[in-house]
Design a protein around this motif. Sequence first.
Motif, PDB file in Angstrom:
ATOM      1  N   SER A  42      30.324  -9.629  19.598  1.00 37.99           N
ATOM      2  CA  SER A  42      29.433 -10.744  19.275  1.00 37.99           C
ATOM      3  C   SER A  42      30.267 -11.932  18.781  1.00 37.99           C
ATOM      4  CB  SER A  42      28.439 -10.308  18.204  1.00 37.99           C
ATOM      5  OG  SER A  42      29.119 -10.014  17.000  1.00 37.99           O
ATOM      6  N   ALA A  43      29.615 -13.058  18.562  1.00 35.43           N
ATOM      7  CA  ALA A  43      30.335 -14.272  18.148  1.00 35.43           C
ATOM      8  C   ALA A  43      31.004 -14.085  16.784  1.00 35.43           C
ATOM      9  CB  ALA A  43      29.376 -15.453  18.111  1.00 35.43           C
ATOM     10  N   ALA A  44      30.288 -13.502  15.835  1.00 36.83           N
ATOM     11  CA  ALA A  44      30.874 -13.278  14.503  1.00 36.83           C
ATOM     12  C   ALA A  44      32.023 -12.290  14.575  1.00 36.83           C
ATOM     13  CB  ALA A  44      29.804 -12.781  13.541  1.00 36.83           C
ATOM     14  N   ALA A  45      31.894 -11.275  15.415  1.00 36.17           N
ATOM     15  CA  ALA A  45      32.971 -10.293  15.571  1.00 36.17           C
ATOM     16  C   ALA A  45      34.191 -10.923  16.224  1.00 36.17           C
ATOM     17  CB  ALA A  45      32.482  -9.105  16.393  1.00 36.17           C
ATOM     18  N   LYS A  46      33.973 -11.822  17.190  1.00 34.86           N
ATOM     19  CA  LYS A  46      35.101 -12.515  17.830  1.00 34.86           C
ATOM     20  C   LYS A  46      35.841 -13.392  16.828  1.00 34.86           C
ATOM     21  CE  LYS A  46      33.331 -12.502  22.514  1.00 34.86           C
ATOM     22  NZ  LYS A  46      32.835 -13.258  23.639  1.00 34.86           N
ATOM     23  N   ALA A  47      35.090 -14.051  15.944  1.00 34.64           N
ATOM     24  CA  ALA A  47      35.730 -14.891  14.925  1.00 34.64           C
ATOM     25  C   ALA A  47      36.574 -14.032  13.983  1.00 34.64           C
ATOM     26  CB  ALA A  47      34.668 -15.658  14.143  1.00 34.64           C
ATOM     27  N   GLU A  48      36.057 -12.865  13.598  1.00 36.52           N
ATOM     28  CA  GLU A  48      36.815 -11.964  12.722  1.00 36.52           C
ATOM     29  C   GLU A  48      38.033 -11.411  13.454  1.00 36.52           C
ATOM     30  OE1 GLU A  48      37.717  -9.695   9.254  1.00 36.52           O
ATOM     31  OE2 GLU A  48      36.653 -11.546   9.651  1.00 36.52           O
ATOM     32  N   SER A  49      37.885 -11.105  14.733  1.00 38.24           N
ATOM     33  CA  SER A  49      39.013 -10.615  15.516  1.00 38.24           C
ATOM     34  C   SER A  49      40.115 -11.661  15.591  1.00 38.24           C
ATOM     35  CB  SER A  49      38.552 -10.247  16.928  1.00 38.24           C
ATOM     36  OG  SER A  49      39.643  -9.873  17.717  1.00 38.24           O
ATOM     37  N   ASP A  50      39.749 -12.904  15.857  1.00 46.50           N
ATOM     38  CA  ASP A  50      40.748 -13.976  15.913  1.00 46.50           C
ATOM     39  C   ASP A  50      41.463 -14.135  14.575  1.00 46.50           C
ATOM     40  OD1 ASP A  50      40.085 -14.425  18.533  1.00 46.50           O
ATOM     41  OD2 ASP A  50      38.752 -16.111  18.095  1.00 46.50           O
ATOM     42  N   ARG A  51      40.705 -14.019  13.499  1.00 44.01           N
ATOM     43  CA  ARG A  51      41.290 -14.172  12.157  1.00 44.01           C
ATOM     44  C   ARG A  51      42.273 -13.045  11.870  1.00 44.01           C
ATOM     45  NH1 ARG A  51      40.091 -13.004   6.683  1.00 44.01           N
ATOM     46  NH2 ARG A  51      38.388 -11.612   7.250  1.00 44.01           N
ATOM     47  N   ARG A  52      41.882 -11.809  12.170  1.00 45.23           N
ATOM     48  CA  ARG A  52      42.746 -10.663  11.898  1.00 45.23           C
ATOM     49  C   ARG A  52      43.986 -10.641  12.793  1.00 45.23           C
ATOM     50  NH1 ARG A  52      42.070  -8.995   6.943  1.00 45.23           N
ATOM     51  NH2 ARG A  52      39.874  -8.851   6.496  1.00 45.23           N
ATOM     52  N   VAL A  53      43.818 -10.995  14.051  1.00 39.62           N
ATOM     53  CA  VAL A  53      44.961 -10.979  14.971  1.00 39.62           C
ATOM     54  C   VAL A  53      46.005 -12.005  14.536  1.00 39.62           C
ATOM     55  CG1 VAL A  53      45.665 -11.507  17.340  1.00 39.62           C
ATOM     56  CG2 VAL A  53      43.756  -9.983  16.925  1.00 39.62           C
ATOM     57  N   THR A  54      45.567 -13.176  14.090  1.00 40.81           N
ATOM     58  CA  THR A  54      46.543 -14.183  13.663  1.00 40.81           C
ATOM     59  C   THR A  54      47.266 -13.753  12.389  1.00 40.81           C
ATOM     60  OG1 THR A  54      44.824 -15.421  12.489  1.00 40.81           O
ATOM     61  CG2 THR A  54      45.338 -16.126  14.718  1.00 40.81           C
ATOM     62  N   GLU A  55      46.625 -12.941  11.554  1.00 44.87           N
ATOM     63  CA  GLU A  55      47.281 -12.455  10.334  1.00 44.87           C
ATOM     64  C   GLU A  55      48.247 -11.312  10.615  1.00 44.87           C
ATOM     65  OE1 GLU A  55      44.254 -11.279   7.613  1.00 44.87           O
ATOM     66  OE2 GLU A  55      43.666 -13.312   7.147  1.00 44.87           O
ATOM     67  N   LEU A  56      47.906 -10.443  11.562  1.00 43.11           N
ATOM     68  CA  LEU A  56      48.687  -9.229  11.779  1.00 43.11           C
ATOM     69  C   LEU A  56      49.707  -9.319  12.916  1.00 43.11           C
ATOM     70  CD1 LEU A  56      45.820  -6.633  11.345  1.00 43.11           C
ATOM     71  CD2 LEU A  56      47.587  -7.227   9.699  1.00 43.11           C
ATOM     72  N   ALA A  57      49.547 -10.276  13.806  1.00 48.92           N
ATOM     73  CA  ALA A  57      50.456 -10.357  14.951  1.00 48.92           C
ATOM     74  C   ALA A  57      51.871 -10.792  14.561  1.00 48.92           C
ATOM     75  CB  ALA A  57      49.883 -11.279  16.019  1.00 48.92           C
ATOM     76  N   PRO A  58      52.067 -11.818  13.722  1.00 49.31           N
ATOM     77  CA  PRO A  58      53.453 -12.224  13.429  1.00 49.31           C
ATOM     78  C   PRO A  58      54.321 -11.131  12.811  1.00 49.31           C
ATOM     79  CG  PRO A  58      51.943 -13.954  12.794  1.00 49.31           C
ATOM     80  CD  PRO A  58      51.112 -12.759  13.165  1.00 49.31           C
ATOM     81  N   PRO A  59      53.831 -10.311  11.874  1.00 52.32           N
ATOM     82  CA  PRO A  59      54.728  -9.265  11.371  1.00 52.32           C
ATOM     83  C   PRO A  59      54.809  -8.051  12.298  1.00 52.32           C
ATOM     84  CG  PRO A  59      52.700  -9.244  10.108  1.00 52.32           C
ATOM     85  CD  PRO A  59      52.621 -10.409  11.060  1.00 52.32           C
ATOM     86  N   HIS A  60      54.289  -8.185  13.546  1.00 46.86           N
ATOM     87  CA  HIS A  60      54.356  -7.129  14.562  1.00 46.86           C
ATOM     88  C   HIS A  60      53.688  -5.843  14.092  1.00 46.86           C
ATOM     89  CE1 HIS A  60      56.931  -9.785  16.742  1.00 46.86           C
ATOM     90  NE2 HIS A  60      57.749  -9.857  15.725  1.00 46.86           N
TER      91      HIS A  60
END
Length: 88
Positions: A42-60
């Motif tokens: 859903s839209a709210a879930a996509k927003a949370e996914s984008d937020r979490r991915v940007t936090e967790l992706a840089p430290p691999h």
Amino acid sequence: MRGRKPTPTSVKMPAGNPGKRALNHHEPKPAAAILDCPVELSAAAKAESDRRVTELAPPHMLTNLDRAALAAYCESYALRVDAMAAVR
């Protein structure tokens, strides 16, 4: 196996290997990935996914193995947001 499960090497290294035990250099290391947001969220879930991915992706910290768990978390977060809005 008895006792505690071994702590992963990736967790020991930033802490400076506090137990001073030998590190497992042959530990499996899944390749880090920047996960695409699943289209079924859903839209709210996509927003949370984008937020979490940007936090967790840089430290691999994310791999392709985490995709389903991340999607389930994001959808449950969206359900919680919707439920709180309905209660208010």
